[in-house]
Motif scaffolding. Structure first.
Motif, PDB file in Angstrom:
ATOM      1  N   GLN A  50       0.745  -1.026   0.031  1.00  0.00           N
ATOM      2  CA  GLN A  50      -0.091  -0.100  -0.065  1.00  0.00           C
ATOM      3  C   GLN A  50       0.979   1.327  -0.037  1.00  0.00           C
ATOM      4  O   GLN A  50       2.045   0.918   0.446  1.00  0.00           O
ATOM      5  CB  GLN A  50      -1.055   0.112   1.235  1.00  0.00           C
ATOM      6  N   ASP A  51       0.391   2.452  -0.087  1.00  0.00           N
ATOM      7  CA  ASP A  51       1.103   3.791  -0.274  1.00  0.00           C
ATOM      8  C   ASP A  51       2.327   3.792  -0.972  1.00  0.00           C
ATOM      9  O   ASP A  51       3.493   4.067  -0.785  1.00  0.00           O
ATOM     10  CB  ASP A  51       1.435   4.038   1.031  1.00  0.00           C
ATOM     11  N   LYS A  52       2.012   3.173  -2.296  1.00  0.00           N
ATOM     12  CA  LYS A  52       3.326   3.032  -3.182  1.00  0.00           C
ATOM     13  C   LYS A  52       3.737   4.436  -3.527  1.00  0.00           C
ATOM     14  O   LYS A  52       5.182   4.537  -3.626  1.00  0.00           O
ATOM     15  CB  LYS A  52       2.822   2.437  -4.547  1.00  0.00           C
ATOM     16  N   LEU A  53       3.256   5.326  -3.785  1.00  0.00           N
ATOM     17  CA  LEU A  53       3.510   6.611  -4.001  1.00  0.00           C
ATOM     18  C   LEU A  53       4.556   7.355  -2.930  1.00  0.00           C
ATOM     19  O   LEU A  53       5.604   8.049  -3.126  1.00  0.00           O
ATOM     20  CB  LEU A  53       2.298   7.774  -4.458  1.00  0.00           C
ATOM     21  N   GLN A  54       3.857   7.045  -1.611  1.00  0.00           N
ATOM     22  CA  GLN A  54       4.742   7.628  -0.587  1.00  0.00           C
ATOM     23  C   GLN A  54       6.029   6.772  -0.569  1.00  0.00           C
ATOM     24  O   GLN A  54       7.117   7.447  -0.129  1.00  0.00           O
ATOM     25  CB  GLN A  54       3.835   7.430   0.914  1.00  0.00           C
ATOM     26  N   ILE A  55       6.037   5.548  -0.742  1.00  0.00           N
ATOM     27  CA  ILE A  55       7.199   4.796  -0.653  1.00  0.00           C
ATOM     28  C   ILE A  55       8.153   5.093  -1.839  1.00  0.00           C
ATOM     29  O   ILE A  55       9.565   5.541  -1.581  1.00  0.00           O
ATOM     30  CB  ILE A  55       7.232   3.111  -0.680  1.00  0.00           C
ATOM     31  N   TRP A  56       7.581   5.449  -2.951  1.00  0.00           N
ATOM     32  CA  TRP A  56       8.564   5.898  -4.101  1.00  0.00           C
ATOM     33  C   TRP A  56       9.260   7.236  -3.725  1.00  0.00           C
ATOM     34  O   TRP A  56      10.315   7.460  -3.999  1.00  0.00           O
ATOM     35  CB  TRP A  56       7.574   6.154  -5.133  1.00  0.00           C
ATOM     36  N   LYS A  57       8.315   8.225  -3.319  1.00  0.00           N
ATOM     37  CA  LYS A  57       8.724   9.356  -2.862  1.00  0.00           C
ATOM     38  C   LYS A  57       9.909   9.498  -1.942  1.00  0.00           C
ATOM     39  O   LYS A  57      10.792  10.196  -2.229  1.00  0.00           O
ATOM     40  CB  LYS A  57       7.699  10.453  -2.331  1.00  0.00           C
ATOM     41  N   LYS A  58       9.883   8.697  -0.965  1.00  0.00           N
ATOM     42  CA  LYS A  58      10.698   8.529   0.238  1.00  0.00           C
ATOM     43  C   LYS A  58      12.179   7.919  -0.243  1.00  0.00           C
ATOM     44  O   LYS A  58      13.107   7.962   0.493  1.00  0.00           O
ATOM     45  CB  LYS A  58      10.284   7.948   1.450  1.00  0.00           C
ATOM     46  N   SER A  59      12.019   6.865  -1.244  1.00  0.00           N
ATOM     47  CA  SER A  59      13.387   6.205  -1.482  1.00  0.00           C
ATOM     48  C   SER A  59      13.837   6.195  -2.825  1.00  0.00           C
ATOM     49  O   SER A  59      14.986   6.021  -2.951  1.00  0.00           O
ATOM     50  CB  SER A  59      12.842   4.656  -1.239  1.00  0.00           C
ATOM     51  N   ILE A  60      13.147   6.916  -3.793  1.00  0.00           N
ATOM     52  CA  ILE A  60      13.955   6.836  -4.976  1.00  0.00           C
ATOM     53  C   ILE A  60      15.189   7.659  -5.338  1.00  0.00           C
ATOM     54  O   ILE A  60      15.967   7.175  -5.923  1.00  0.00           O
ATOM     55  CB  ILE A  60      12.714   7.377  -6.327  1.00  0.00           C
ATOM     56  N   TRP A  61      15.348   8.685  -4.751  1.00  0.00           N
ATOM     57  CA  TRP A  61      16.279   9.363  -4.901  1.00  0.00           C
ATOM     58  C   TRP A  61      17.739   8.632  -4.230  1.00  0.00           C
ATOM     59  O   TRP A  61      19.013   8.731  -4.773  1.00  0.00           O
ATOM     60  CB  TRP A  61      16.355  10.809  -4.355  1.00  0.00           C
ATOM     61  N   LYS A  62      17.483   8.245  -3.037  1.00  0.00           N
ATOM     62  CA  LYS A  62      18.645   7.343  -2.457  1.00  0.00           C
ATOM     63  C   LYS A  62      18.880   5.865  -3.411  1.00  0.00           C
ATOM     64  O   LYS A  62      20.077   5.578  -3.848  1.00  0.00           O
ATOM     65  CB  LYS A  62      17.949   6.684  -1.130  1.00  0.00           C
ATOM     66  N   ILE A  63      17.614   5.026  -3.812  1.00  0.00           N
ATOM     67  CA  ILE A  63      17.908   4.192  -4.841  1.00  0.00           C
ATOM     68  C   ILE A  63      18.675   4.809  -6.204  1.00  0.00           C
ATOM     69  O   ILE A  63      19.430   3.990  -6.433  1.00  0.00           O
ATOM     70  CB  ILE A  63      16.532   3.480  -5.160  1.00  0.00           C
ATOM     71  N   TRP A  64      18.581   5.641  -6.644  1.00  0.00           N
ATOM     72  CA  TRP A  64      19.237   6.391  -7.937  1.00  0.00           C
ATOM     73  C   TRP A  64      20.786   6.485  -7.691  1.00  0.00           C
ATOM     74  O   TRP A  64      21.797   6.010  -8.229  1.00  0.00           O
ATOM     75  CB  TRP A  64      18.607   7.623  -8.318  1.00  0.00           C
ATOM     76  N   ALA A  65      21.107   7.150  -6.465  1.00  0.00           N
ATOM     77  CA  ALA A  65      22.166   7.453  -5.952  1.00  0.00           C
ATOM     78  C   ALA A  65      23.064   6.090  -5.683  1.00  0.00           C
ATOM     79  O   ALA A  65      24.197   6.070  -5.809  1.00  0.00           O
ATOM     80  CB  ALA A  65      22.471   8.377  -4.964  1.00  0.00           C
ATOM     81  N   ILE A  66      22.402   5.270  -5.025  1.00  0.00           N
ATOM     82  CA  ILE A  66      23.012   3.875  -4.577  1.00  0.00           C
ATOM     83  C   ILE A  66      23.349   3.404  -5.902  1.00  0.00           C
ATOM     84  O   ILE A  66      24.505   2.818  -6.041  1.00  0.00           O
ATOM     85  CB  ILE A  66      22.247   3.006  -3.835  1.00  0.00           C
ATOM     86  N   GLY A  67      22.588   3.362  -6.961  1.00  0.00           N
ATOM     87  CA  GLY A  67      22.820   2.664  -8.292  1.00  0.00           C
ATOM     88  C   GLY A  67      24.212   3.315  -8.892  1.00  0.00           C
ATOM     89  O   GLY A  67      25.063   2.374  -9.337  1.00  0.00           O
ATOM     90  N   PHE A  68      24.240   4.675  -8.990  1.00  0.00           N
ATOM     91  CA  PHE A  68      25.557   5.221  -9.736  1.00  0.00           C
ATOM     92  C   PHE A  68      26.752   4.632  -8.557  1.00  0.00           C
ATOM     93  O   PHE A  68      27.632   4.580  -9.358  1.00  0.00           O
ATOM     94  CB  PHE A  68      25.286   6.494  -9.398  1.00  0.00           C
ATOM     95  N   PHE A  69      26.414   4.809  -7.480  1.00  0.00           N
ATOM     96  CA  PHE A  69      27.719   4.433  -6.427  1.00  0.00           C
ATOM     97  C   PHE A  69      27.963   3.052  -6.701  1.00  0.00           C
ATOM     98  O   PHE A  69      29.213   2.528  -6.836  1.00  0.00           O
ATOM     99  CB  PHE A  69      27.428   4.745  -5.057  1.00  0.00           C
ATOM    100  N   SER A  70      27.174   2.164  -6.903  1.00  0.00           N
ATOM    101  CA  SER A  70      27.207   0.647  -6.928  1.00  0.00           C
ATOM    102  C   SER A  70      28.218   0.409  -8.582  1.00  0.00           C
ATOM    103  O   SER A  70      29.163  -0.174  -8.437  1.00  0.00           O
ATOM    104  CB  SER A  70      26.225  -0.152  -6.849  1.00  0.00           C
ATOM    105  N   ASP A  71      27.807   1.260  -9.366  1.00  0.00           N
ATOM    106  CA  ASP A  71      28.492   1.165 -10.760  1.00  0.00           C
ATOM    107  C   ASP A  71      29.797   1.502 -10.580  1.00  0.00           C
ATOM    108  O   ASP A  71      30.617   0.904 -11.529  1.00  0.00           O
ATOM    109  CB  ASP A  71      27.458   1.971 -11.808  1.00  0.00           C
TER     110      ASP A  71
END
Length: 157
Positions: A50-71
């Protein structure tokens, strides 16, 4: 004599930004963001959260940055292996012509995926109010589908 470094088998957006700043970044960065978003949204839908939009808003920037760092970390491992093998065997390999080029990239891709999993599990979903099982499954989906597989593609040049 200056030692020449070639990036034959390292292909992912962050290197292009450092080496060749181009307008292509206006496409690469949003596409990477969109892929991370799609994987996260699809994983949340499959999980029935539930609350997919809230989860997305709270996590997407960290997910994106972690992806670049991991690369970056995965690519550094590949470069280190390339340099180490070049020194051990005292040859300057043209890795494009070497049949095992993809094998040299596998540790970097694997490290990138493992980092994506553990860093997302630790940092991305802390304020989302998810249980541990949901965090594990979302992190695993991100690791599997956003690992830096493009590093397996040799760059000719």
């Amino acid at each position: 004599m200056k030692k020449e470094i070639r990036l034959y088998n390292v292909m992912f957006p962050i290197w292009f930004f450092w080496l060749l700043p181009t307008p292509l970044w206006l496409i690469i960065l949003p596409v990477n963001f969109a892929v991370d978003s799609l994987v996260l949204c699809f994983a949340m839908k499959l999980r029935g959260l539930q609350d997919k939009l809230q989860i997305w808003k709270k996590s997407i920037w960290k997910i994106w940055a972690i992806g670049f760092f991991s690369d970056v970390v995965g690519a550094l491992l590949i470069l280190g292996l390339y340099e180490l093998l070049g020194e051990v065997f005292k040859v300057r390999w043209n890795l494009i012509l070497f049949p095992g080029t993809t094998l040299l990239s596998l540790p970097g891709v694997a490290l990138g995926g493992v980092l994506i999993y553990f860093l997302n599990k630790r940092f991305s979903f802390g304020k989302c109010g998810l249980d541990a099982a949901a965090v594990r499954k979302l992190s695993l989906a991100l690791a599997i589908f956003t690992a830096p597989y493009a590093m397996l593609i040799p760059i000719y040049g």
